[in-house]
Write an enzyme that holds these catalytic residues in place. Structure first.
Site, PDB file in Angstrom:
ATOM      1  N   TYR A  22      -7.387   1.260   0.781  1.00 36.43           N
ATOM      2  CA  TYR A  22      -6.172   2.048   1.008  1.00 36.43           C
ATOM      3  C   TYR A  22      -6.381   3.564   0.964  1.00 36.43           C
ATOM      4  O   TYR A  22      -5.426   4.326   1.150  1.00 36.43           O
ATOM      5  CB  TYR A  22      -5.091   1.643  -0.011  1.00 36.43           C
ATOM      6  CG  TYR A  22      -4.691   0.186   0.087  1.00 36.43           C
ATOM      7  CD1 TYR A  22      -4.040  -0.304   1.212  1.00 36.43           C
ATOM      8  CD2 TYR A  22      -4.982  -0.717  -0.943  1.00 36.43           C
ATOM      9  CE1 TYR A  22      -3.689  -1.638   1.312  1.00 36.43           C
ATOM     10  CE2 TYR A  22      -4.631  -2.060  -0.853  1.00 36.43           C
ATOM     11  CZ  TYR A  22      -3.982  -2.517   0.280  1.00 36.43           C
ATOM     12  OH  TYR A  22      -3.634  -3.837   0.388  1.00 36.43           O
ATOM     13  N   ASN A  71       6.866  -0.710   5.160  1.00 34.98           N
ATOM     14  CA  ASN A  71       5.663  -1.396   4.701  1.00 34.98           C
ATOM     15  C   ASN A  71       6.096  -2.244   3.509  1.00 34.98           C
ATOM     16  O   ASN A  71       6.204  -1.742   2.385  1.00 34.98           O
ATOM     17  CB  ASN A  71       4.570  -0.402   4.303  1.00 34.98           C
ATOM     18  CG  ASN A  71       3.261  -1.107   3.956  1.00 34.98           C
ATOM     19  OD1 ASN A  71       3.249  -2.328   3.798  1.00 34.98           O
ATOM     20  ND2 ASN A  71       2.182  -0.350   3.833  1.00 34.98           N
ATOM     21  N   HIS A  77       4.303 -11.026   3.463  1.00 35.50           N
ATOM     22  CA  HIS A  77       3.742 -12.359   3.685  1.00 35.50           C
ATOM     23  C   HIS A  77       4.545 -13.471   3.015  1.00 35.50           C
ATOM     24  O   HIS A  77       4.204 -14.639   3.150  1.00 35.50           O
ATOM     25  CB  HIS A  77       2.293 -12.387   3.160  1.00 35.50           C
ATOM     26  CG  HIS A  77       1.521 -11.146   3.513  1.00 35.50           C
ATOM     27  ND1 HIS A  77       1.305 -10.773   4.813  1.00 35.50           N
ATOM     28  CD2 HIS A  77       0.961 -10.167   2.739  1.00 35.50           C
ATOM     29  CE1 HIS A  77       0.607  -9.631   4.826  1.00 35.50           C
ATOM     30  NE2 HIS A  77       0.402  -9.240   3.577  1.00 35.50           N
ATOM     31  N   ASP A  84      15.316 -11.572   6.747  1.00 31.87           N
ATOM     32  CA  ASP A  84      16.737 -11.788   7.066  1.00 31.87           C
ATOM     33  C   ASP A  84      17.529 -10.486   6.999  1.00 31.87           C
ATOM     34  O   ASP A  84      18.468 -10.282   7.783  1.00 31.87           O
ATOM     35  CB  ASP A  84      17.360 -12.796   6.082  1.00 31.87           C
ATOM     36  CG  ASP A  84      16.999 -14.239   6.417  1.00 31.87           C
ATOM     37  OD1 ASP A  84      16.372 -14.480   7.472  1.00 31.87           O
ATOM     38  OD2 ASP A  84      17.341 -15.138   5.612  1.00 31.87           O
ATOM     39  N   GLU A  95       7.429  -2.039  11.581  1.00 29.51           N
ATOM     40  CA  GLU A  95       6.591  -2.548  10.478  1.00 29.51           C
ATOM     41  C   GLU A  95       5.257  -1.814  10.493  1.00 29.51           C
ATOM     42  O   GLU A  95       4.646  -1.630  11.552  1.00 29.51           O
ATOM     43  CB  GLU A  95       6.362  -4.055  10.680  1.00 29.51           C
ATOM     44  CG  GLU A  95       5.440  -4.670   9.640  1.00 29.51           C
ATOM     45  CD  GLU A  95       5.156  -6.155   9.901  1.00 29.51           C
ATOM     46  OE1 GLU A  95       5.714  -6.727  10.878  1.00 29.51           O
ATOM     47  OE2 GLU A  95       4.371  -6.741   9.136  1.00 29.51           O
ATOM     48  N   HIS A  97       1.378  -1.303   8.371  1.00 32.67           N
ATOM     49  CA  HIS A  97       0.403  -1.636   7.327  1.00 32.67           C
ATOM     50  C   HIS A  97      -0.747  -0.646   7.388  1.00 32.67           C
ATOM     51  O   HIS A  97      -1.199  -0.281   8.489  1.00 32.67           O
ATOM     52  CB  HIS A  97      -0.117  -3.071   7.473  1.00 32.67           C
ATOM     53  CG  HIS A  97       0.976  -4.064   7.313  1.00 32.67           C
ATOM     54  ND1 HIS A  97       1.519  -4.366   6.077  1.00 32.67           N
ATOM     55  CD2 HIS A  97       1.683  -4.767   8.224  1.00 32.67           C
ATOM     56  CE1 HIS A  97       2.509  -5.223   6.252  1.00 32.67           C
ATOM     57  NE2 HIS A  97       2.627  -5.479   7.540  1.00 32.67           N
ATOM     58  N   SER A  99      -3.841  -1.157   5.963  1.00 27.82           N
ATOM     59  CA  SER A  99      -5.073  -1.898   6.260  1.00 27.82           C
ATOM     60  C   SER A  99      -4.839  -2.832   7.445  1.00 27.82           C
ATOM     61  O   SER A  99      -3.688  -3.141   7.787  1.00 27.82           O
ATOM     62  CB  SER A  99      -5.487  -2.718   5.033  1.00 27.82           C
ATOM     63  OG  SER A  99      -4.494  -3.693   4.741  1.00 27.82           O
ATOM     64  N   ARG A 108      -2.707 -13.007   4.541  1.00 25.46           N
ATOM     65  CA  ARG A 108      -2.143 -11.733   5.021  1.00 25.46           C
ATOM     66  C   ARG A 108      -1.884 -11.751   6.533  1.00 25.46           C
ATOM     67  O   ARG A 108      -1.405 -10.776   7.102  1.00 25.46           O
ATOM     68  CB  ARG A 108      -3.078 -10.566   4.680  1.00 25.46           C
ATOM     69  CG  ARG A 108      -3.223 -10.328   3.187  1.00 25.46           C
ATOM     70  CD  ARG A 108      -4.055  -9.095   2.892  1.00 25.46           C
ATOM     71  NE  ARG A 108      -4.664  -9.189   1.584  1.00 25.46           N
ATOM     72  CZ  ARG A 108      -4.045  -8.851   0.428  1.00 25.46           C
ATOM     73  NH1 ARG A 108      -2.834  -8.359   0.445  1.00 25.46           N
ATOM     74  NH2 ARG A 108      -4.673  -8.997  -0.719  1.00 25.46           N
TER      75      ARG A 108
HETATM   76  C1  DQA Z   1      -0.428  -3.744   3.027  1.00 27.29           C
HETATM   77  C2  DQA Z   1      -1.147  -5.072   3.289  1.00 27.29           C
HETATM   78  C3  DQA Z   1      -0.610  -6.166   2.387  1.00 27.29           C
HETATM   79  O1  DQA Z   1      -1.292  -7.388   2.656  1.00 27.29           O
HETATM   80  C4  DQA Z   1      -0.823  -5.812   0.928  1.00 27.29           C
HETATM   81  O2  DQA Z   1      -0.261  -6.799   0.097  1.00 27.29           O
HETATM   82  C5  DQA Z   1      -0.326  -4.456   0.587  1.00 27.29           C
HETATM   83  C6  DQA Z   1      -0.487  -3.362   1.544  1.00 27.29           C
HETATM   84  C7  DQA Z   1      -1.036  -2.587   3.829  1.00 27.29           C
HETATM   85  O3  DQA Z   1      -0.360  -1.571   3.987  1.00 27.29           O
HETATM   86  O4  DQA Z   1      -2.186  -2.657   4.282  1.00 27.29           O
HETATM   87  O5  DQA Z   1       0.118  -4.211  -0.516  1.00 27.29           O
HETATM   88  O6  DQA Z   1       0.924  -3.882   3.417  1.00 27.29           O
END
Ligand code: DQA
Length: 139
Positions: A22, A71, A77, A84, A95, A97, A99, A108
Site C-alpha cells: 500500500y 474504497n 469482498h 445494496d 470503486e 483499490h 492494490s 479478493r
Molecule cells: C484494498 C484491497 C482489499 O482487498 C483490502 O482488504 C484492503 C485494501 C485496496 O485498496 O487495495 O484493505 O481495497
C-alpha cells in the site's frame, strides 16, 4: 462539483500498513495533495472501520455529492449491505483499490461493489484515487 472519498477498514493505517502493498504515504498527506491538485472541486474524505457507518455515509451522501469514490477495503469482498446501499442511491459511485486485487488472494477477486459501480479503478497505488476523480471530469 462536490465529490467524497469514502474509505473502509484499515485504510486509516495507510503509510504504515503493509507498505510493500500500500506504499509509505498516509492518506491525510495524500489527500492534502489531492485537494491542491483538484482545487476547483470540493473534495471531502470519510473513513470508518465499521460497516454500518460506511452504509450510513453512502446513504447520506446521496444527493449531497455529485459523486462518491469508494474504497470499501475488505468489505468489498464481503458486504452485501454496502452493495445494496449503492444500488439504493442515485449518486454515481466509482470503486477504487490501491492494490491490484486480481493479482492477490482469490478471496479478493470477488467484489460486491463492482456490479453497482459506474466504473472500477484497481491497482495504481494511491493514484487510483486521482484517476477516479478525473473520471468525474469527463465531458
Ligand atoms: C484494498 C484491497 C482489499 O482487498 C483490502 O482488504 C484492503 C485494501 C485496496 O485498496 O487495495 O484493505 O481495497
Amino acid at each position: 462539483m462536490k465529490l467524497i472519498i469514502i474509505n473502509g477498514p484499515n485504510l486509516n493505517l495507510l503509510g504504515t500498513r503493509e507498505p510493500d502493498t500500500y506504499g509509505n504515504q498516509s492518506f491525510e498527506d495524500y489527500f492534502s495533495k489531492l485537494q491542491f491538485q483538484f482545487r476547483d472541486l470540493e473534495l471531502s474524505h470519510f473513513q470508518s472501520n465499521i460497516e454500518g457507518e460506511l452504509i450510513d455515509k453512502i446513504q447520506n451522501a446521496d444527493k449531497e455529492f455529485d459523486g462518491i469514490i469508494l474504497n470499501a477495503a475488505a468489505y468489498t469482498h464481503t458486504s452485501i449491505g454496502i452493495g445494496d446501499a449503492i444500488k439504493a442511491i442515485s449518486t454515481p459511485v466509482v470503486e477504487v483499490h490501491i492494490s491490484n486485487t486480481f493479482s492477490r488472494e482469490k478471496f479478493r477477486h470477488k467484489s460486491f461493489i463492482s456490479p453497482q459501480a459506474e466504473g472500477v479503478i484497481i491497482g495504481f497505488g494511491l493514484q487510483s484515487y486521482d484517476l477516479a476523480i478525473s473520471s468525474f471530469l469527463k465531458g
